[in-house]
Motif scaffolding. Structure first.
Motif, PDB file in Angstrom:
ATOM      1  N   PHE B 150       1.007  -1.202   0.012  1.00  0.00           N
ATOM      2  CA  PHE B 150       0.183  -0.059  -0.022  1.00  0.00           C
ATOM      3  C   PHE B 150       0.848   1.237  -0.016  1.00  0.00           C
ATOM      4  CE2 PHE B 150      -2.429   3.497   1.995  1.00  0.00           C
ATOM      5  CZ  PHE B 150      -3.367   3.509   1.380  1.00  0.00           C
ATOM      6  N   VAL B 151       1.970   1.202   0.890  1.00  0.00           N
ATOM      7  CA  VAL B 151       2.725   2.306   0.914  1.00  0.00           C
ATOM      8  C   VAL B 151       3.549   2.480  -0.588  1.00  0.00           C
ATOM      9  CG1 VAL B 151       4.772   3.334   1.993  1.00  0.00           C
ATOM     10  CG2 VAL B 151       3.111   2.313   3.351  1.00  0.00           C
ATOM     11  N   LEU B 152       3.949   1.522  -1.027  1.00  0.00           N
ATOM     12  CA  LEU B 152       4.675   1.631  -2.365  1.00  0.00           C
ATOM     13  C   LEU B 152       3.965   2.102  -3.291  1.00  0.00           C
ATOM     14  CD1 LEU B 152       7.161  -1.597  -2.120  1.00  0.00           C
ATOM     15  CD2 LEU B 152       7.665   0.745  -1.990  1.00  0.00           C
ATOM     16  N   LEU B 153       2.663   1.474  -3.621  1.00  0.00           N
ATOM     17  CA  LEU B 153       1.798   1.792  -4.422  1.00  0.00           C
ATOM     18  C   LEU B 153       1.078   3.315  -4.243  1.00  0.00           C
ATOM     19  CD1 LEU B 153      -0.328  -1.207  -4.673  1.00  0.00           C
ATOM     20  CD2 LEU B 153       1.031  -0.488  -6.588  1.00  0.00           C
ATOM     21  N   GLU B 154       0.658   3.876  -3.189  1.00  0.00           N
ATOM     22  CA  GLU B 154      -0.150   4.925  -2.936  1.00  0.00           C
ATOM     23  C   GLU B 154       0.842   6.221  -2.573  1.00  0.00           C
ATOM     24  OE1 GLU B 154      -3.575   5.234  -3.886  1.00  0.00           O
ATOM     25  OE2 GLU B 154      -2.785   3.599  -4.918  1.00  0.00           O
ATOM     26  N   LYS B 155       1.643   5.887  -1.596  1.00  0.00           N
ATOM     27  CA  LYS B 155       2.437   6.773  -1.201  1.00  0.00           C
ATOM     28  C   LYS B 155       3.650   7.191  -2.061  1.00  0.00           C
ATOM     29  CE  LYS B 155      -0.521   7.312   2.536  1.00  0.00           C
ATOM     30  NZ  LYS B 155      -1.661   7.834   1.418  1.00  0.00           N
ATOM     31  N   VAL B 156       4.409   6.239  -2.239  1.00  0.00           N
ATOM     32  CA  VAL B 156       5.745   6.089  -3.112  1.00  0.00           C
ATOM     33  C   VAL B 156       5.173   6.372  -4.691  1.00  0.00           C
ATOM     34  CG1 VAL B 156       8.073   5.366  -3.550  1.00  0.00           C
ATOM     35  CG2 VAL B 156       7.027   4.943  -1.400  1.00  0.00           C
ATOM     36  N   LYS B 157       4.387   5.986  -4.888  1.00  0.00           N
ATOM     37  CA  LYS B 157       3.683   5.926  -6.316  1.00  0.00           C
ATOM     38  C   LYS B 157       4.424   5.295  -7.298  1.00  0.00           C
ATOM     39  CE  LYS B 157       0.109   8.893  -5.855  1.00  0.00           C
ATOM     40  NZ  LYS B 157      -1.246   8.361  -5.650  1.00  0.00           N
ATOM     41  N   LEU B 158       5.134   4.134  -6.761  1.00  0.00           N
ATOM     42  CA  LEU B 158       5.784   3.128  -7.528  1.00  0.00           C
ATOM     43  C   LEU B 158       4.917   2.335  -8.503  1.00  0.00           C
ATOM     44  CD1 LEU B 158       8.729   2.402  -7.493  1.00  0.00           C
ATOM     45  CD2 LEU B 158       8.166   0.465  -6.060  1.00  0.00           C
ATOM     46  N   HIS B 159       5.536   2.036  -9.722  1.00  0.00           N
ATOM     47  CA  HIS B 159       4.711   1.341 -10.696  1.00  0.00           C
ATOM     48  C   HIS B 159       4.011   0.093 -10.256  1.00  0.00           C
ATOM     49  CE1 HIS B 159       3.533  -0.610 -14.297  1.00  0.00           C
ATOM     50  NE2 HIS B 159       3.406   0.805 -15.056  1.00  0.00           N
ATOM     51  N   PRO B 160       2.900  -0.285 -10.615  1.00  0.00           N
ATOM     52  CA  PRO B 160       2.305  -1.651  -9.930  1.00  0.00           C
ATOM     53  C   PRO B 160       3.327  -2.863 -10.399  1.00  0.00           C
ATOM     54  CG  PRO B 160       0.428  -0.666 -11.025  1.00  0.00           C
ATOM     55  CD  PRO B 160       1.948   0.518 -11.147  1.00  0.00           C
ATOM     56  N   ALA B 161       3.795  -2.818 -11.438  1.00  0.00           N
ATOM     57  CA  ALA B 161       4.749  -3.740 -12.159  1.00  0.00           C
ATOM     58  C   ALA B 161       6.079  -4.062 -11.229  1.00  0.00           C
ATOM     59  CB  ALA B 161       5.280  -3.646 -13.318  1.00  0.00           C
ATOM     60  N   PHE B 162       6.596  -2.904 -10.660  1.00  0.00           N
ATOM     61  CA  PHE B 162       7.575  -3.091  -9.740  1.00  0.00           C
ATOM     62  C   PHE B 162       7.154  -3.722  -8.379  1.00  0.00           C
ATOM     63  CE2 PHE B 162       9.529   0.387 -12.249  1.00  0.00           C
ATOM     64  CZ  PHE B 162      10.372  -0.282 -12.924  1.00  0.00           C
ATOM     65  N   VAL B 163       5.989  -3.104  -7.875  1.00  0.00           N
ATOM     66  CA  VAL B 163       5.634  -3.787  -6.513  1.00  0.00           C
ATOM     67  C   VAL B 163       5.306  -4.982  -6.629  1.00  0.00           C
ATOM     68  CG1 VAL B 163       3.641  -3.446  -4.772  1.00  0.00           C
ATOM     69  CG2 VAL B 163       4.346  -1.490  -6.172  1.00  0.00           C
ATOM     70  N   ILE B 164       4.723  -5.596  -7.732  1.00  0.00           N
ATOM     71  CA  ILE B 164       4.627  -7.061  -7.937  1.00  0.00           C
ATOM     72  C   ILE B 164       6.023  -7.637  -7.915  1.00  0.00           C
ATOM     73  CG2 ILE B 164       3.597  -9.156  -9.534  1.00  0.00           C
ATOM     74  CD1 ILE B 164       1.327  -7.724  -8.217  1.00  0.00           C
ATOM     75  N   ALA B 165       6.897  -7.195  -8.727  1.00  0.00           N
ATOM     76  CA  ALA B 165       8.325  -7.819  -8.928  1.00  0.00           C
ATOM     77  C   ALA B 165       8.828  -7.980  -7.443  1.00  0.00           C
ATOM     78  CB  ALA B 165       9.099  -7.066  -9.841  1.00  0.00           C
ATOM     79  N   LEU B 166       8.494  -6.873  -6.753  1.00  0.00           N
ATOM     80  CA  LEU B 166       9.319  -6.935  -5.395  1.00  0.00           C
ATOM     81  C   LEU B 166       8.507  -8.027  -4.372  1.00  0.00           C
ATOM     82  CD1 LEU B 166       9.699  -3.254  -4.658  1.00  0.00           C
ATOM     83  CD2 LEU B 166      11.585  -4.835  -4.717  1.00  0.00           C
ATOM     84  N   ALA B 167       7.471  -8.124  -4.674  1.00  0.00           N
ATOM     85  CA  ALA B 167       6.402  -9.191  -3.758  1.00  0.00           C
ATOM     86  C   ALA B 167       7.229 -10.413  -4.249  1.00  0.00           C
ATOM     87  CB  ALA B 167       5.216  -9.017  -4.056  1.00  0.00           C
ATOM     88  N   LEU B 168       7.306 -10.636  -5.519  1.00  0.00           N
ATOM     89  CA  LEU B 168       7.721 -11.903  -6.093  1.00  0.00           C
ATOM     90  C   LEU B 168       9.195 -12.085  -5.460  1.00  0.00           C
ATOM     91  CD1 LEU B 168       6.542 -11.882  -9.832  1.00  0.00           C
ATOM     92  CD2 LEU B 168       5.872 -13.635  -7.953  1.00  0.00           C
ATOM     93  N   VAL B 169       9.909 -11.291  -5.442  1.00  0.00           N
ATOM     94  CA  VAL B 169      11.422 -11.591  -5.064  1.00  0.00           C
ATOM     95  C   VAL B 169      11.267 -11.837  -3.618  1.00  0.00           C
ATOM     96  CG1 VAL B 169      13.591 -10.399  -4.925  1.00  0.00           C
ATOM     97  CG2 VAL B 169      12.655 -10.303  -6.932  1.00  0.00           C
ATOM     98  N   PHE B 170      10.681 -11.122  -2.773  1.00  0.00           N
ATOM     99  CA  PHE B 170      10.469 -11.054  -1.378  1.00  0.00           C
ATOM    100  C   PHE B 170      10.002 -12.388  -1.028  1.00  0.00           C
ATOM    101  CE2 PHE B 170       8.493 -10.374   3.055  1.00  0.00           C
ATOM    102  CZ  PHE B 170       9.616  -9.843   3.467  1.00  0.00           C
ATOM    103  N   GLY B 171       8.806 -12.870  -1.852  1.00  0.00           N
ATOM    104  CA  GLY B 171       8.421 -14.149  -1.443  1.00  0.00           C
ATOM    105  C   GLY B 171       9.105 -15.489  -1.847  1.00  0.00           C
ATOM    106  N   ALA B 172      10.039 -15.121  -2.927  1.00  0.00           N
ATOM    107  CA  ALA B 172      11.009 -16.386  -3.155  1.00  0.00           C
ATOM    108  C   ALA B 172      12.247 -16.362  -2.135  1.00  0.00           C
ATOM    109  CB  ALA B 172      11.571 -15.894  -4.603  1.00  0.00           C
ATOM    110  N   ILE B 173      12.662 -15.336  -1.679  1.00  0.00           N
ATOM    111  CA  ILE B 173      13.685 -15.314  -0.479  1.00  0.00           C
ATOM    112  C   ILE B 173      13.211 -15.863   0.830  1.00  0.00           C
ATOM    113  CG2 ILE B 173      15.071 -13.776   0.772  1.00  0.00           C
ATOM    114  CD1 ILE B 173      15.458 -11.914  -1.734  1.00  0.00           C
ATOM    115  N   THR B 174      11.805 -15.406   1.171  1.00  0.00           N
ATOM    116  CA  THR B 174      11.435 -15.866   2.679  1.00  0.00           C
ATOM    117  C   THR B 174      11.222 -17.110   2.481  1.00  0.00           C
ATOM    118  OG1 THR B 174       9.316 -14.774   1.959  1.00  0.00           O
ATOM    119  CG2 THR B 174      10.643 -13.655   3.385  1.00  0.00           C
ATOM    120  N   GLY B 175      10.855 -17.751   1.240  1.00  0.00           N
ATOM    121  CA  GLY B 175      10.392 -19.224   0.999  1.00  0.00           C
ATOM    122  C   GLY B 175      11.462 -20.130   1.001  1.00  0.00           C
ATOM    123  N   LEU B 176      12.642 -19.654   0.867  1.00  0.00           N
ATOM    124  CA  LEU B 176      13.809 -20.527   0.666  1.00  0.00           C
ATOM    125  C   LEU B 176      14.250 -21.169   2.052  1.00  0.00           C
ATOM    126  CD1 LEU B 176      16.294 -18.341  -1.374  1.00  0.00           C
ATOM    127  CD2 LEU B 176      15.244 -20.587  -1.992  1.00  0.00           C
TER     128      LEU B 176
END
Lengths: 198, 176
Positions: B150-176
């Motif tokens: 929410f902060v990244l999308l609405e406050k930082v105004k980061l592009h949705p594609a980057f937010v999804i990419a970050l979530a994927l990377v974060f999920g992959a790292i925490t899932g290892l």
């Protein structure tokens, strides 16, 4: 009825070139239109009115107004319609194909990769991490629609309509399509009455 | 039969999705996840996530992809046709009529009146996705990711594609 004006330079050139230009114009708008339909409208305007002069500003404005009154995704409607206006059925099909197919192929590639490796635990966790982010995106969209409803209808009526459709759709499990169709009928009934009198 | 179902599943959202692409997301979900059970909520959320990260209209992308997974290239074409063709044919065929009526208050009011219905559909979908996430990855992780995105999308105004990419990377790292 709109004059078939803006086609002046479309007739002056060989058809092959015209088709190629249509393909290029809508490929560019399709691949650069991040964030869905509305974000690609300025791009389409740039190509169709400024770069290729297939349409005048007024014609483009009419097309936009019309597309807005119809349901469904705006970018594809506009691409197909403009393609049809400048080069008939083939123009329509070319504009549609180039604005849609490339991104669909990308979708199939990305999601295909996710599906292929979905049995690996860290890949599972990776895809599961997307769900809360999508929930936030949907929440933001929901709020957009609620806010816009409040602004256009007034908050009292908006909340009333939201509550009513909530009861119908979730409470009584009525298919949303039926609720929307009833809305359309209610909206158009005064127009039909007026036409009967006329 | 599958082609007919695909046609219906995307024809209905295409013809009733007043308010552009996003308006048809909950209608598509209703058909694809609820009615025909082609996809789970988790799979549908992946489709929305990747769809949001790529350029072009979301409704057509969803149709093209789901059509392809259910019934190959022809399925993809049928679903895309169903989501695009009806309103496009209306537009080409009724240009004169529509231009005559486009300033009528009723026509202008249509999107206004349907907007609350779409808001309700999107709202319930949001709740469904949040629940799904709590069941899948637990409440703490869900809340953290929701707050962060929410902060990244609405406050930082980061592009949705980057937010999804970050979530994927974060999920992959925490899932290892």
């Amino acid at each position: 009825m709109v004059e078939r004006a803006g086609v002046k330079n479309a007739t002056g050139r060989p058809r092959r070139v015209l088709y190629r230009n249509i393909a290029l114009a809508f490929f560019r708008t399709g691949m650069l239109g991040f964030g869905g339909g509305p974000s690609s409208i300025p791009l389409v305007h740039q190509e169709v009115v400024k770069k290729y002069e297939w349409m005048t500003d007024d014609e483009f404005g009419d097309t936009l107004a019309l597309a807005n009154t119809l349901p469904g995704p705006i970018a594809t409607k506009i691409a197909g319609y403009i393609g049809y206006r400048i080069a008939g059925v083939w123009g329509c099909l070319i504009a549609l194909a180039v604005s849609v197919i490339p991104t669909v192929v990308l979708m199939i590639v990305f999601l295909g990769l996710l599906q292929t490796y979905k049995d690996i635990p860290w890949v599972q966790h990776m895809s599961a991490s997307v769900v809360p982010v999508v929930a936030v995106m949907l929440a933001v969209l929901t709020w957009d629609f609620v806010k816009k409803s409040g602004e256009t209808l007034g908050w009292m009526r908006a909340i009333l309509l939201i509550g009513l459709s909530g009861i119908l759709i979730e409470g009584l499990q009525i298919h949303p399509a039926i609720v929307i169709l009833v809305c359309i009928l209610i909206v158009f009934s005064p127009l039909l009455k007026r036409r009967k009198k006329a | 039969m599958i082609y007919w179902h695909l046609f219906l599943a995307f024809f209905i959202p295409g013809i009733l999705g007043y308010g552009g692409g996003p308006a048809s997301i909950p209608l598509v979900e209703h058909e694809v996840v609820g009615n025909y059970e082609w996809l789970t909520t988790q799979e549908f959320s992946e489709v929305v996530a990747i769809g949001n990260s790529l350029p072009g209209p979301i409704a057509t992308k969803m149709a093209g992809y789901i059509g392809y997974t259910e019934a190959g290239v022809l399925g993809s074409i049928v679903a895309m046709f169903a989501s695009v063709a009806p309103s496009l044919l209306l537009m080409i065929g009724m240009m004169a009529l529509l231009l005559k009526y486009k300033d009528e208050p009723e026509v202008k009011n249509l999107t206004k009146i349907i907007r609350p219905v779409i808001a309700v559909l999107l709202g319930f979908m949001t709740i469904q996705f949040a629940q799904e996430s709590v069941e899948g990855v637990g409440p703490g992780y869900t809340l953290f990711l929701m707050a962060a995105s929410f902060v990244l999308l609405e406050k930082v105004k980061l592009h949705p594609a980057f937010v999804i990419a970050l979530a994927l990377v974060f999920g992959a790292i925490t899932g290892l």
